[in-house]
Scaffold this active site. Structure first.
Site, mmCIF file in Angstrom:
data_model
loop_
_atom_site.group_PDB
_atom_site.id
_atom_site.type_symbol
_atom_site.label_atom_id
_atom_site.label_comp_id
_atom_site.label_asym_id
_atom_site.label_seq_id
_atom_site.Cartn_x
_atom_site.Cartn_y
_atom_site.Cartn_z
ATOM 1 N N TYR A 1 -13.194 -9.269 15.471
ATOM 2 C CA TYR A 1 -14.625 -9.558 15.517
ATOM 3 C C TYR A 1 -15.194 -9.118 16.873
ATOM 4 C CZ TYR A 1 -14.198 -12.353 11.235
ATOM 5 O OH TYR A 1 -13.969 -12.767 9.941
ATOM 6 N N ASN B 1 3.933 -21.425 -18.142
ATOM 7 C CA ASN B 1 4.104 -20.054 -17.645
ATOM 8 C C ASN B 1 4.166 -19.970 -16.124
ATOM 9 O OD1 ASN B 1 4.245 -18.743 -20.118
ATOM 10 N ND2 ASN B 1 2.004 -18.638 -20.308
#
Length: 473
Positions: free
Chosen positions: A167, A417
């Site tokens: 930044y 799953n």
């Protein structure tokens, strides 16, 4: 588990009740509102010793739409955060960012982003950024001072200067992006001048003993010229200590390898923040903070014991479970709702322009009440079909609402799953999720019937008032 995490420690004159600090996270699009107040206070109530609020320090050249920006209305709300957090024994740090620079969007004043030098824009490398003039640097510093004054006026306990991750402040610090030939460029001391002037502002506003924390990146972990490597990072750390930093908050990477800053599930043994932090801790005499998958409190505890850092800064783990610190200090870390590092509800949503939430905690970002679980006026008999994560969570919430609940699973185990997602060794967080649901079902005394397939006949015989179908997407 023994708990260095639960022990108090000082940063300068500021004493924190434990070593678990909430990371600064840009979790919302837009300025502070009443719901964001509740979001912060929920983590203070949950036992964090300090929470960091992310604040944009200047609006002269860039939009402030992605962070808190102080104005009379938001000052009032920020003061509520401070006062209510203090009631729980939690300090409040204002992490103030001067700007995004080349990693953000075009400037509000120019048609291109601002930067320390005229270097390529990250998102469109054919466009060169506007090099800030000295007068413009001073304008940003003047704005920054006003933001620090607002934070101090509202009762903030410290200011963390945002100087990491590529930044704007890091663009001044780094040769890759700073090609200046004036007093803000060249030597490390000159490249650190902007950051030192921000530190001076914090000291002038807060007083000589006001704790100033600097979050910076000692090593960008980029195998290209002029990015920072750890050798310069060590020199920078020493410099910041000499400038009066009360603590250093260590990060890793930059936007060119942004996944390092928020390590996903695939990064288990190479959270590079810890590597850098341990090196920096050996060369400074002030507390070192770092982060990187410390929602796994065993890793956080290990980091303290192995002299990696003095404070564990926790981000996504506190989105998943705001009560994580209280569960550690009360001796019940096994009850923590785990972060699975999926980066979907948090980072994925923010990058899509939406407020963050959490795959494991649907109340995250909705602490203001619109997702509170009401008690059932007329309790029902509920059948949950399917023992995957969705079914387990639905069963727990239905029981918490006061219903009678039973869960059917046609196999001999929970997880559905999700168990396939657990197969790679680095997906250990998914195992933690399944163990968490197993424990929650036991804690809430929800019967689970394994090898029970739902057929029209079996469901009719059970005669539920409602069915929650969670047998797979």
């Amino acid at each position: 588990m023994s708990t260095l995490l639960a022990q108090p420690m000082k940063i300068g004159t500021m004493e924190l009740k434990n070593r678990m600090v909430m990371a600064p996270m840009g979790t919302a699009i837009g300025n502070m509102d009443a719901n964001m107040v509740e979001y912060f206070v929920e983590r203070a109530k949950g036992g964090a010793s300090m929470i960091f609020c992310n604040i944009k320090g200047s609006d002269s050249f860039e939009s402030t739409e992605h962070s808190i920006f102080f104005c009379p209305e938001t000052e009032t709300l920020f003061r509520q955060v401070v006062e209510r957090s203090h009631a729980y024994g939690c300090k409040v740090g204002a992490q103030i960012m001067p700007g995004e620079g080349r990693i953000g969007g075009p400037s509000t004043k120019y048609r291109v982003p601002i930067c320390a030098s005229a270097v390529p824009w990250l998102h469109m490398t054919k466009l060169m950024c506007h090099e800030l003039t000295v007068d413009e640097i001073h304008q940003i510093e003047s704005d920054y001072r006003k933001s620090v004054e607002s934070a101090v006026r509202c009762g903030a306990d410290s200011v963390e200067i945002h100087a990491y991750g590529g930044y704007l402040t890091d663009q001044f610090l780094t040769q890759r992006w700073n090609h200046r030939t004036d007093e803000y460029g060249g030597s490390l001391e000159n490249r650190a001048r902007f950051l030192k002037e921000l530190m001076d502002i914090c000291r002038e506003v807060g007083g000589p003993d006001f704790p100033i924390i600097v979050k910076f990146t000692p090593d960008h972990y980029m195998d290209e010229p002029d990015y920072r490597t750890i050798d310069e990072g060590i020199e920078l750390a020493k410099l910041l200590e000499s400038y009066g930093a009360a603590a250093l908050h260590i990060d890793a990477g930059c936007h060119e390898n942004w996944y390092l800053a928020m390590p996903p599930a695939g990064i288990q043994e190479m959270t590079l923040q810890s590597r850098s932090a341990k090196i920096i801790k050996q060369v400074v005499n002030i507390p070192v903070m770092t982060h990187g998958r410390f929602g796994d409190v065993q890793k956080a505890e290990s980091a303290l014991r192995n002299q990696v850092c003095d404070f564990a800064v926790i981000g996504r783990g506190l989105l998943a479970d705001p009560d994580l610190p209280n569960k550690v200090t009360s001796g019940h870390p096994e009850e923590i709702r785990p972060c699975i590092s999926c980066n979907e509800g948090c980072i994925g949503r923010v990058y899509s322009g939406k407020p963050a939430t959490c795959a494991m905690n649907p109340r995250c970002g909705h602490e203001g009440g619109d997702r509170e679980l009401p008690k059932a006026a007329q309790p029902k008999k509920i059948l949950v079909i399917g023992g995957g994560p969705g079914g387990c969570m639905a069963a727990v919430y239905a029981k918490q609402a006061g219903h009678t609940v039973e869960l059917w699973e046609k196999s001999d185990h929970l997880g559905g799953n999700a168990l396939n997602a657990c197969k790679p060794w680095f997906k250990v967080d998914m195992h933690r999720m399944i163990r968490y649901f197993e424990r929650e079902l036991l804690t809430h005394q929800i019967p689970v019937r394994y090898y029970q397939e739902a057929t029209p006949e079996s469901v009719a015989a059970f005669a539920p008032d409602h069915i929650l179908w969670a047998a797979g997407g």
